[in-house]
Design a protein around this motif. Structure first.
Motif, short mmCIF file in Angstrom:
data_model
loop_
_atom_site.label_atom_id
_atom_site.label_comp_id
_atom_site.label_asym_id
_atom_site.label_seq_id
_atom_site.Cartn_x
_atom_site.Cartn_y
_atom_site.Cartn_z
N VAL A 1 0.81 -1.22 0.00
CA VAL A 1 0.00 0.00 0.00
C VAL A 1 0.84 1.28 0.00
N PRO A 2 1.90 1.39 0.85
CA PRO A 2 2.68 2.64 0.84
C PRO A 2 3.32 2.95 -0.51
N VAL A 3 3.83 1.92 -1.17
CA VAL A 3 4.46 2.13 -2.47
C VAL A 3 3.44 2.63 -3.48
N LEU A 4 2.29 1.98 -3.52
CA LEU A 4 1.24 2.40 -4.45
C LEU A 4 0.78 3.82 -4.14
N LEU A 5 0.70 4.15 -2.85
CA LEU A 5 0.29 5.50 -2.46
C LEU A 5 1.30 6.54 -2.95
N VAL A 6 2.59 6.25 -2.80
CA VAL A 6 3.64 7.17 -3.27
C VAL A 6 3.52 7.39 -4.77
N ILE A 7 3.37 6.30 -5.53
CA ILE A 7 3.33 6.40 -6.98
C ILE A 7 2.09 7.18 -7.44
N VAL A 8 0.92 6.84 -6.89
CA VAL A 8 -0.32 7.49 -7.30
C VAL A 8 -0.30 8.97 -6.93
N PHE A 9 0.15 9.29 -5.72
CA PHE A 9 0.19 10.68 -5.28
C PHE A 9 1.17 11.49 -6.11
N ALA A 10 2.32 10.88 -6.45
CA ALA A 10 3.31 11.59 -7.27
C ALA A 10 2.79 11.83 -8.68
N LEU A 11 2.11 10.83 -9.25
CA LEU A 11 1.55 11.00 -10.58
C LEU A 11 0.47 12.07 -10.60
N LYS A 12 -0.28 12.14 -9.53
CA LYS A 12 -1.39 13.09 -9.47
C LYS A 12 -0.91 14.51 -9.23
N THR A 13 0.05 14.68 -8.32
CA THR A 13 0.46 16.02 -7.90
C THR A 13 1.77 16.48 -8.54
N LYS A 14 2.55 15.55 -9.11
CA LYS A 14 3.88 15.84 -9.65
C LYS A 14 4.82 16.37 -8.57
N ARG A 15 4.58 15.97 -7.34
CA ARG A 15 5.40 16.38 -6.20
C ARG A 15 6.11 15.15 -5.64
N THR A 16 7.44 15.16 -5.67
CA THR A 16 8.21 13.99 -5.25
C THR A 16 8.37 13.95 -3.74
N LEU A 17 8.85 15.04 -3.14
CA LEU A 17 9.14 15.06 -1.71
C LEU A 17 7.89 14.76 -0.88
N GLU A 18 6.79 15.41 -1.21
CA GLU A 18 5.57 15.23 -0.44
C GLU A 18 5.06 13.80 -0.56
N SER A 19 5.24 13.20 -1.73
CA SER A 19 4.82 11.81 -1.93
C SER A 19 5.60 10.86 -1.03
N LEU A 20 6.91 11.11 -0.92
CA LEU A 20 7.74 10.26 -0.08
C LEU A 20 7.39 10.41 1.39
N ILE A 21 7.16 11.64 1.83
CA ILE A 21 6.77 11.85 3.23
C ILE A 21 5.47 11.11 3.54
N LEU A 22 4.50 11.22 2.63
CA LEU A 22 3.23 10.54 2.82
C LEU A 22 3.43 9.02 2.85
N GLY A 23 4.28 8.50 1.95
CA GLY A 23 4.51 7.07 1.90
C GLY A 23 5.17 6.53 3.15
N THR A 24 6.12 7.28 3.69
CA THR A 24 6.79 6.82 4.92
C THR A 24 5.84 6.85 6.11
N LEU A 25 5.04 7.89 6.21
CA LEU A 25 4.06 7.95 7.30
C LEU A 25 3.05 6.81 7.20
N CYS A 26 2.59 6.53 6.00
CA CYS A 26 1.64 5.42 5.78
C CYS A 26 2.26 4.10 6.22
N THR A 27 3.54 3.90 5.92
CA THR A 27 4.21 2.65 6.29
C THR A 27 4.19 2.45 7.79
N TYR A 28 4.53 3.48 8.53
CA TYR A 28 4.62 3.32 9.99
C TYR A 28 3.25 3.31 10.65
N ILE A 29 2.24 3.85 9.99
CA ILE A 29 0.87 3.68 10.48
C ILE A 29 0.48 2.21 10.39
#
Length: 455
Positions: free
Chosen positions: A10-38
């Motif tokens: 799920v975290p990987v898919l979230l990073v990819i989808v969010f990055a494709l949608k927003t074109k923002r790399t850093l924010e996608s990674l932060i979201l993905g790491t937080l999702c992982t530890y949740i």
């Protein structure tokens, strides 16, 4: 196996989808790491996330990367302000009659600077960006060529940091020494002809330059933009190019101001194997070369060095969170999950192709070019031995998958460095080169599939 099941992905898919949608790399990674530890820690996710954050921040190898990137920013700023880059680019420009010859020269130089992918990317972008702009080469095309001669070239040559890492990693595994090829590096020589992705990625570039392979997707839009407006970068990248005036009319550049610092950089990188030492020495050469000749004042030198270092902070931030993503993926066990999921379906014939795909997916998911092979090689190699698979093919598939991950992942250090040094938005670079990386990946997959049955 025990673990988190399908939630691991799920975290990987979230990073990819969010990055494709927003074109923002850093924010996608932060979201993905937080999702992982949740997922892994529940309501205690903040502690797990902070622990990963500080593990990355205090790791020596990570600190090395951050400092090398920052110091390269200082070196680029100093050489640019001395007009040394302009002097060198005007010399090279005699060989560049148009866009195609400029791109071809970039490709050739990328092959020649083979010691380290960081050195390749940063040096080549410094040399060729101004020339490419004047010849109306889209930044997307320039960054694609530079990225394609970074990790892929390093993976193919036995004198690079890649060869040293992978030869040591493989030779410690059971059955590899028994192949009888000699020591670790000699064994790597026999792997090179089968590193299909790196070979394909490097060879596709001149086919792209010549027009045999057409401009596709985002790359085609970039060429249309240049044709219609003359702008070599997108509107999203304008803010990264406000200070880019090295090629202004009426300025003069001394070839010595470029060749001497960069020559020291490359020489020390080759003969000491330590890029941090090499870039520090190159900055020292700039100090000795520029101040006595009044190319800049002492205060100006210090301000420029700091300014260039600070310019790399956005790049370092993305790389930092890419490392946090690696920690997160290790903690959630994505490598073990994928390997255990595919291992029941393995045969000796299809193993090399499956290993290539698995390593590529894991590298793309984590942005960890060397971390993933270090984790899965001790799992893959015993499995290959047990099945009687061709060990040379399997090892080559691991290197190919790692190269694809470095080349294509939009938050790998190589991709982020390339876009930063070419002064363009990271996702512009990542999206525009993706179709060509996919071509090389397809060629590689069928190559491993065919060789798996024939060898």
């Amino acid at each position: 196996m025990d673990g988190y099941g399908i939630l691991t992905l799920v975290p990987v898919l979230l990073v990819i989808v969010f990055a494709l949608k927003t074109k923002r790399t850093l924010e996608s990674l932060i979201l993905g790491t937080l999702c992982t530890y949740i997922i892994t820690d529940g309501w205690g996710f903040a502690q797990g996330w902070m622990d990963a954050f500080f593990r990355v921040a205090t790791d020596y190898s990570h600190e090395w990367v951050f400092m090398v990137c920052g110091l390269f920013g200082s070196l680029i700023a100093l050489v640019g302000a001395s007009r040394g880059t302009l002097g060198f680019s005007r010399l090279l420009e005699r060989l560049c009659k148009g866009p195609r010859s400029s791109m071809l020269l970039t490709w050739v130089m990328g092959i020649l600077i083979f010691v380290d992918d960081y050195l390749n990317i940063m040096t080549l972008s410094t040399c060729m960006r101004q020339i490419s702009d004047r010849k109306k080469v889209p930044r997307e095309a320039l960054s694609y060529i530079i990225d394609s001669t970074g990790a892929p070239v390093c993976a193919l040559l036995p004198f690079s940091t890649w060869a040293i890492f992978f030869s040591a990693l493989f030779f410690s595994e059971p059955g590899v020494a028994e192949l009888g090829y000699g020591n670790a590096l000699q064994t790597f020589y026999h792997i090179i002809p089968f590193i299909f992705y790196a070979i394909a990625a490097v060879l596709i570039v001149p086919l792209f330059i010549s027009g045999i392979i057409p401009k596709i997707g985002r790359m085609r839009k970039a060429y249309d933009r240049v044709k219609a407006t003359g702008q070599v970068y997108s509107s999203e990248s304008e803010s990264l190019n406000f200070e880019d005036d090295e090629g202004a009319e009426g300025t003069e550049g001394s070839l010595l101001d470029f060749v001497l610092p960069i020559g020291v950089l490359i020489f020390l990188a080759i003969f000491t194997g330590e890029l941090f030492l090499a870039v520090t020495a190159a900055i020292g050469v700039c100090f000795i070369l520029y101040l006595p000749r009044r190319r800049m004042t002492f205060s100006g030198f210090c301000d420029l060095a700091m300014h260039g270092f600070c310019n790399m902070i956005p790049t370092v931030a993305i790389i930092f969170f890419a490392f946090v993503m690696q920690e997160a993926m290790s903690d959630i066990g994505i490598a073990e999950y994928v390997i255990h999921a595919i291992s029941p379906y393995m045969t000796a014939s299809i193993l090399p192709a499956v290993v290539f795909v698995a390593v590529a997916i894991l590298n793309f998911s984590t942005g960890s070019v060397w971390g993933v092979p270090a984790i899965i090689v001790p799992i893959i190699m015993p499995l290959a031995n047990m099945l009687g698979a061709n060990l040379v093919l399997v090892m080559a598939a691991v290197v190919s998958g790692a190269t694809l991950g470095s080349h294509a992942c939009f938050y790998s250090d190589a991709t982020v460095l390339t876009s930063s040094c070419c002064k363009m938005q990271n996702m512009d670079h990542a999206f525009s080169q993706m179709p060509y990386a996919a071509m090389a990946a397809g060629v590689s997959f069928f190559g491993y599939l065919a060789c798996g049955f024939l060898m």
